[in-house]
Write a protein that holds these residues in place. Structure first.
Motif, PDB file in Angstrom:
ATOM      1  N   MET A 115       0.754  -1.167  -0.533  1.00  0.00           N
ATOM      2  CA  MET A 115       0.044  -0.166  -0.237  1.00  0.00           C
ATOM      3  C   MET A 115       0.658   0.920  -0.009  1.00  0.00           C
ATOM      4  SD  MET A 115      -3.533  -1.117   2.509  1.00  0.00           S
ATOM      5  CE  MET A 115      -2.521  -1.166   3.643  1.00  0.00           C
ATOM      6  N   SER A 116       1.913   0.934  -0.446  1.00  0.00           N
ATOM      7  CA  SER A 116       3.352   2.506  -0.997  1.00  0.00           C
ATOM      8  C   SER A 116       3.419   2.178   0.427  1.00  0.00           C
ATOM      9  CB  SER A 116       2.064   3.174  -1.904  1.00  0.00           C
ATOM     10  OG  SER A 116       1.995   3.005  -2.911  1.00  0.00           O
ATOM     11  N   GLN A 117       4.129   2.231   1.659  1.00  0.00           N
ATOM     12  CA  GLN A 117       3.810   2.211   2.627  1.00  0.00           C
ATOM     13  C   GLN A 117       4.879   1.137   3.080  1.00  0.00           C
ATOM     14  OE1 GLN A 117       0.597   1.956   4.631  1.00  0.00           O
ATOM     15  NE2 GLN A 117       0.038   4.109   5.391  1.00  0.00           N
ATOM     16  N   ILE A 118       5.575   1.569   4.217  1.00  0.00           N
ATOM     17  CA  ILE A 118       6.956   0.719   4.722  1.00  0.00           C
ATOM     18  C   ILE A 118       7.064   0.649   5.831  1.00  0.00           C
ATOM     19  CG2 ILE A 118       8.658   1.113   3.143  1.00  0.00           C
ATOM     20  CD1 ILE A 118       9.711   3.022   4.606  1.00  0.00           C
ATOM     21  N   TYR A 119       7.788  -0.101   6.788  1.00  0.00           N
ATOM     22  CA  TYR A 119       8.137  -1.035   8.031  1.00  0.00           C
ATOM     23  C   TYR A 119       9.096   0.130   8.351  1.00  0.00           C
ATOM     24  CZ  TYR A 119       3.522  -3.218   8.223  1.00  0.00           C
ATOM     25  OH  TYR A 119       2.357  -3.891   8.418  1.00  0.00           O
ATOM     26  N   HIS A 120       9.062   0.961   9.454  1.00  0.00           N
ATOM     27  CA  HIS A 120      10.399   1.386   9.302  1.00  0.00           C
ATOM     28  C   HIS A 120      10.870   1.689  11.021  1.00  0.00           C
ATOM     29  CE1 HIS A 120      12.972   5.507  10.050  1.00  0.00           C
ATOM     30  NE2 HIS A 120      13.398   5.757   9.248  1.00  0.00           N
ATOM     31  N   ALA A 121      12.429   1.825  10.633  1.00  0.00           N
ATOM     32  CA  ALA A 121      13.262   1.612  12.655  1.00  0.00           C
ATOM     33  C   ALA A 121      14.911   2.017  12.199  1.00  0.00           C
ATOM     34  CB  ALA A 121      12.734   0.510  13.095  1.00  0.00           C
ATOM     35  N   ALA A 122      15.310   2.465  13.276  1.00  0.00           N
ATOM     36  CA  ALA A 122      16.937   3.370  12.787  1.00  0.00           C
ATOM     37  C   ALA A 122      17.251   2.923  14.217  1.00  0.00           C
ATOM     38  CB  ALA A 122      16.828   4.451  12.739  1.00  0.00           C
ATOM     39  N   TYR A 123      18.971   2.278  13.903  1.00  0.00           N
ATOM     40  CA  TYR A 123      18.767   1.434  15.417  1.00  0.00           C
ATOM     41  C   TYR A 123      20.834   2.270  14.660  1.00  0.00           C
ATOM     42  CZ  TYR A 123      15.242  -1.412  15.677  1.00  0.00           C
ATOM     43  OH  TYR A 123      13.990  -2.417  16.225  1.00  0.00           O
ATOM     44  N   GLU A 124      20.998   2.181  15.993  1.00  0.00           N
ATOM     45  CA  GLU A 124      23.047   2.299  16.214  1.00  0.00           C
ATOM     46  C   GLU A 124      23.437   1.190  17.243  1.00  0.00           C
ATOM     47  OE1 GLU A 124      26.401   5.606  16.479  1.00  0.00           O
ATOM     48  OE2 GLU A 124      23.938   5.824  17.179  1.00  0.00           O
ATOM     49  N   LYS A 125      24.280   1.064  16.540  1.00  0.00           N
ATOM     50  CA  LYS A 125      25.292  -0.855  17.131  1.00  0.00           C
ATOM     51  C   LYS A 125      26.348   0.101  18.084  1.00  0.00           C
ATOM     52  CE  LYS A 125      25.301  -5.107  17.576  1.00  0.00           C
ATOM     53  NZ  LYS A 125      26.292  -5.720  16.580  1.00  0.00           N
ATOM     54  N   GLU A 126      26.255  -0.839  19.981  1.00  0.00           N
ATOM     55  CA  GLU A 126      27.010  -0.243  20.129  1.00  0.00           C
ATOM     56  C   GLU A 126      27.322  -1.544  21.527  1.00  0.00           C
ATOM     57  OE1 GLU A 126      24.531   2.384  23.337  1.00  0.00           O
ATOM     58  OE2 GLU A 126      25.031   4.302  21.665  1.00  0.00           O
ATOM     59  N   ALA A 127      28.344  -0.900  22.070  1.00  0.00           N
ATOM     60  CA  ALA A 127      28.619  -2.290  23.028  1.00  0.00           C
ATOM     61  C   ALA A 127      27.829  -3.359  23.044  1.00  0.00           C
ATOM     62  CB  ALA A 127      29.907  -1.686  23.669  1.00  0.00           C
ATOM     63  N   HIS A 128      26.570  -2.980  24.217  1.00  0.00           N
ATOM     64  CA  HIS A 128      25.674  -3.674  24.631  1.00  0.00           C
ATOM     65  C   HIS A 128      24.798  -3.857  23.709  1.00  0.00           C
ATOM     66  CE1 HIS A 128      23.999   0.338  24.977  1.00  0.00           C
ATOM     67  NE2 HIS A 128      22.405  -0.489  24.872  1.00  0.00           N
ATOM     68  N   GLY A 129      24.955  -3.869  22.697  1.00  0.00           N
ATOM     69  CA  GLY A 129      23.822  -4.338  21.610  1.00  0.00           C
ATOM     70  C   GLY A 129      23.078  -2.738  20.870  1.00  0.00           C
ATOM     71  N   TRP A 130      21.811  -2.939  19.903  1.00  0.00           N
ATOM     72  CA  TRP A 130      21.138  -2.049  19.392  1.00  0.00           C
ATOM     73  C   TRP A 130      20.477  -1.234  19.971  1.00  0.00           C
ATOM     74  CZ3 TRP A 130      22.860  -1.423  13.973  1.00  0.00           C
ATOM     75  CH2 TRP A 130      23.127  -2.869  13.811  1.00  0.00           C
ATOM     76  N   ASP A 206       1.762 -15.217  27.923  1.00  0.00           N
ATOM     77  CA  ASP A 206       1.696 -13.146  27.276  1.00  0.00           C
ATOM     78  C   ASP A 206       2.051 -13.042  25.875  1.00  0.00           C
ATOM     79  OD1 ASP A 206       0.105 -12.929  29.619  1.00  0.00           O
ATOM     80  OD2 ASP A 206       2.337 -13.274  30.597  1.00  0.00           O
ATOM     81  N   ALA A 207       2.317 -13.839  25.264  1.00  0.00           N
ATOM     82  CA  ALA A 207       3.090 -13.713  23.562  1.00  0.00           C
ATOM     83  C   ALA A 207       1.987 -13.252  22.529  1.00  0.00           C
ATOM     84  CB  ALA A 207       3.964 -14.576  23.511  1.00  0.00           C
ATOM     85  N   MET A 208       2.277 -11.756  21.832  1.00  0.00           N
ATOM     86  CA  MET A 208       0.986 -11.518  21.391  1.00  0.00           C
ATOM     87  C   MET A 208       2.226 -10.714  19.649  1.00  0.00           C
ATOM     88  SD  MET A 208      -1.311  -9.431  22.950  1.00  0.00           S
ATOM     89  CE  MET A 208      -1.999  -8.650  22.046  1.00  0.00           C
ATOM     90  N   PRO A 209       1.850 -10.706  19.136  1.00  0.00           N
ATOM     91  CA  PRO A 209       3.001 -10.560  17.844  1.00  0.00           C
ATOM     92  C   PRO A 209       2.411  -9.257  17.395  1.00  0.00           C
ATOM     93  CG  PRO A 209       0.830 -11.735  16.617  1.00  0.00           C
ATOM     94  CD  PRO A 209       0.509 -11.351  18.387  1.00  0.00           C
ATOM     95  N   CYS A 210       3.504  -8.153  17.274  1.00  0.00           N
ATOM     96  CA  CYS A 210       3.231  -6.815  17.124  1.00  0.00           C
ATOM     97  C   CYS A 210       3.205  -6.037  15.513  1.00  0.00           C
ATOM     98  CB  CYS A 210       4.703  -5.994  17.171  1.00  0.00           C
ATOM     99  SG  CYS A 210       4.612  -4.108  17.194  1.00  0.00           S
ATOM    100  N   TYR A 211       1.879  -5.791  15.019  1.00  0.00           N
ATOM    101  CA  TYR A 211       1.406  -5.669  13.940  1.00  0.00           C
ATOM    102  C   TYR A 211       1.561  -4.216  13.121  1.00  0.00           C
ATOM    103  CZ  TYR A 211      -1.517  -9.637  14.372  1.00  0.00           C
ATOM    104  OH  TYR A 211      -2.058 -11.241  15.121  1.00  0.00           O
ATOM    105  N   ILE A 212       1.860  -3.227  14.119  1.00  0.00           N
ATOM    106  CA  ILE A 212       1.860  -2.109  13.666  1.00  0.00           C
ATOM    107  C   ILE A 212       0.872  -1.410  13.280  1.00  0.00           C
ATOM    108  CG2 ILE A 212       3.380  -0.340  12.777  1.00  0.00           C
ATOM    109  CD1 ILE A 212       5.166  -0.660  13.365  1.00  0.00           C
ATOM    110  N   ARG A 213       0.449  -1.780  11.845  1.00  0.00           N
ATOM    111  CA  ARG A 213      -0.224  -1.754  11.163  1.00  0.00           C
ATOM    112  C   ARG A 213      -2.079  -2.026  11.120  1.00  0.00           C
ATOM    113  NH1 ARG A 213       0.159  -2.408   5.076  1.00  0.00           N
ATOM    114  NH2 ARG A 213       1.165  -0.255   4.472  1.00  0.00           N
ATOM    115  N   ASN A 214      -2.789  -1.392  11.082  1.00  0.00           N
ATOM    116  CA  ASN A 214      -4.680  -2.520  11.333  1.00  0.00           C
ATOM    117  C   ASN A 214      -5.096  -2.327  10.438  1.00  0.00           C
ATOM    118  OD1 ASN A 214      -6.043   0.130  10.935  1.00  0.00           O
ATOM    119  ND2 ASN A 214      -6.236   0.931  13.208  1.00  0.00           N
ATOM    120  N   LYS A 215      -4.944  -2.364   9.165  1.00  0.00           N
ATOM    121  CA  LYS A 215      -5.429  -3.272   7.889  1.00  0.00           C
ATOM    122  C   LYS A 215      -4.804  -3.135   6.348  1.00  0.00           C
ATOM    123  CE  LYS A 215      -6.209   0.869   5.362  1.00  0.00           C
ATOM    124  NZ  LYS A 215      -6.954   2.228   4.986  1.00  0.00           N
ATOM    125  N   VAL A 216      -4.901  -4.206   6.461  1.00  0.00           N
ATOM    126  CA  VAL A 216      -3.919  -5.033   5.069  1.00  0.00           C
ATOM    127  C   VAL A 216      -4.424  -5.083   3.789  1.00  0.00           C
ATOM    128  CG1 VAL A 216      -4.115  -7.535   6.740  1.00  0.00           C
ATOM    129  CG2 VAL A 216      -5.471  -7.788   5.054  1.00  0.00           C
TER     130      VAL A 216
END
Length: 223
Positions: A115-130, A206-216
Motif C-alpha cells: 500500500m505504498s508504505q514501509i515499516y521503518h526503524a533506525a538503530y545504532e550498534k553499541e557495545a551492549h547491543g542495538w 503473554d506472547a503477542m504479535p506486533c502488527y503496527i498496521r491495523n489493515k492489510v
C-alpha cells in the motif's frame, strides 16, 4: 544457553538454534506454506543438534512487524512449543533482526508494508547491543522519520523497492544500501540470547504479535 528461534514475517521461513554462541539455521522461500514447513524445519534443526525441546532454555520468534498471517503463525507455533516443553518465550522485533543482519554501525531498517508504505526503524550498534534511534513505525517512504546526520546504511525490502524515494528523504546520510536482506531466525536467536540470560523470557500465554498496521489492504475507493 540453548535457544530455538523462528521467523515467518516475510515470504521466507527460517529456523535457528543458538547453542552457547554457535548457530544452526535453515531458511526456505515458503510463499504461503509457512504453517506447513515450520514444524518440519524445527524437527530438522533439533535433530541435527541432537536435542529435544525440553533441553532448551527458551523459544524466540519474530514478533513483527511483517505479514499479518506470518506473525500469527510464528507466535502460535512458539506458544504451542513453549507450553508443551514448559519454556519461556521472547519476541524480537523483526526490524531489529533486520538491523542485525545488516551488521554494525548505523542501520535504517525498512520492510515493504505494501500500500505504498514501509515499516521503518533506525538503530545504532553499541557495545551492549542495538540502541533504538527511531521507533518502529508505519509510514510512506517520502515521510520516513528523519535520523541524525551521519553515515547510515539502509537495508530491507523497503529499500529494495523504494530506494530512490528513501535516498531522497535522507539526502547524503545514507551512504550505502544492502539489497536482499530480510529478518532471519539466526539474528532473532542472537538478539534473544542475552534477554533470556537476564531473565527476560515471558510466559507463552503473554506472547503477542506486533502488527503496527491495523489493515492489510486498500479499499477500492482508496486505490
Amino acid at each position: 544457553m540453548k535457544i530455538l528461534a523462528l521467523d515467518t514475517s516475510t515470504e521466507y521461513c527460517s529456523v535457528a538454534l543458538f547453542l552457547n554462541g554457535e548457530v544452526i539455521s535453515h531458511e526456505i522461500l515458503a510463499g504461503q506454506r509457512h504453517s506447513e514447513l515450520i514444524l518440519p524445519m524445527v524437527r530438522q534443526a533439533l535433530g541435527e543438534a541432537g536435542l529435544t525441546l525440553t533441553q532448551l532454555d527458551g523459544i524466540a520468534f519474530g514478533v513483527g512487524p511483517g505479514s499479518f498471517t506470518g506473525l500469527r503463525i510464528a507466535c502460535g507455533i512458539a506458544q504451542g512449543l513453549a507450553f508443551g516443553a514448559d519454556l519461556p518465550v521472547v519476541g524480537i522485533c523483526t526490524l531489529e533482526a533486520l538491523a542485525q543482519e545488516g551488521g554494525g554501525g548505523r542501520i535504517i531498517a525498512a520492510l515493504d508494508a505494501r500500500m505504498s508504505q514501509i515499516y521503518h526503524a533506525a538503530y545504532e550498534k553499541e557495545a551492549h547491543g542495538w540502541q533504538l534511534i527511531a521507533e518502529p513505525a508505519l509510514c510512506s517512504p517520502e515521510d520516513a522519520p528523519l535520523v541524525p546526520n551521519g553515515n547510515w546504511t539502509g537495508c530491507g525490502s523497503g529499500f529494495d523497492k523504494y530506494d530512490q524515494a528513501l535516498r531522497a528523504r535522507y539526502g547524503g546520510s545514507v551512504k550505502r544500501t544492502i539489497s536482499g536482506l530480510r529478518p532471519h531466525a539466526r539474528s532473532i536467536a542472537q538478539l534473544a540470547a542475552p534477554r533470556f540470560a537476564m531473565g527476560g523470557g515471558i510466559d507463552p500465554a503473554d506472547a503477542m504479535p506486533c502488527y503496527i498496521r491495523n489493515k492489510v489492504a486498500l479499499k477500492e475507493k482508496e486505490r
